[in-house]
Design a protein around this motif. Structure first.
Motif, short mmCIF file in Angstrom:
data_model
loop_
_atom_site.label_atom_id
_atom_site.label_comp_id
_atom_site.label_asym_id
_atom_site.label_seq_id
_atom_site.Cartn_x
_atom_site.Cartn_y
_atom_site.Cartn_z
N ALA A 1 0.84 -1.21 0.00
CA ALA A 1 0.00 0.00 0.00
C ALA A 1 0.87 1.26 0.00
N ALA A 2 1.93 1.25 0.80
CA ALA A 2 2.83 2.40 0.84
C ALA A 2 3.50 2.60 -0.53
N GLY A 3 3.88 1.52 -1.17
CA GLY A 3 4.48 1.61 -2.50
C GLY A 3 3.51 2.19 -3.53
N LEU A 4 2.27 1.73 -3.49
CA LEU A 4 1.28 2.25 -4.43
C LEU A 4 0.98 3.72 -4.19
N ILE A 5 0.88 4.11 -2.92
CA ILE A 5 0.62 5.52 -2.60
C ILE A 5 1.78 6.38 -3.06
N GLY A 6 3.01 5.92 -2.81
CA GLY A 6 4.19 6.67 -3.25
C GLY A 6 4.25 6.79 -4.76
N PHE A 7 3.93 5.71 -5.45
CA PHE A 7 3.92 5.74 -6.91
C PHE A 7 2.87 6.72 -7.43
N ALA A 8 1.68 6.70 -6.82
CA ALA A 8 0.61 7.59 -7.27
C ALA A 8 0.98 9.05 -7.04
N LEU A 9 1.57 9.35 -5.89
CA LEU A 9 1.98 10.74 -5.63
C LEU A 9 3.09 11.18 -6.57
N GLY A 10 4.05 10.29 -6.81
CA GLY A 10 5.14 10.62 -7.72
C GLY A 10 4.66 10.83 -9.14
N TRP A 11 3.73 10.00 -9.58
CA TRP A 11 3.19 10.13 -10.93
C TRP A 11 2.42 11.44 -11.08
#
Length: 58
Positions: A14-24
């Motif tokens: 979940a942390a990885g997906l949230i980080g990816f979404a914010l970065g994108w």
């Protein structure tokens, strides 16, 4: 013990997906801003070129 490990894996994912979404989202925002700036500069250069051509033609 397996439940603890599984919960850690889920939290990590979940942390990885949230980080990816914010970065994108940040990347898309900055790319749009850069595109608008470049378009503005191109318009200014085209205007200056056409003005110079008009002056030269006179």
């Amino acid at each position: 013990m397996i439940g603890l490990l599984l919960s850690q894996v889920i939290l990590f994912a979940a942390a990885g997906l949230i980080g990816f979404a914010l970065g994108w989202r940040l990347f898309a925002f900055l790319a749009g801003q850069r595109r608008r700036t470049e378009q503005r500069e191109i318009d200014q250069l085209r205007s200056a070129l056409s003005e110079a051509q008009v002056r030269r033609a006179r």
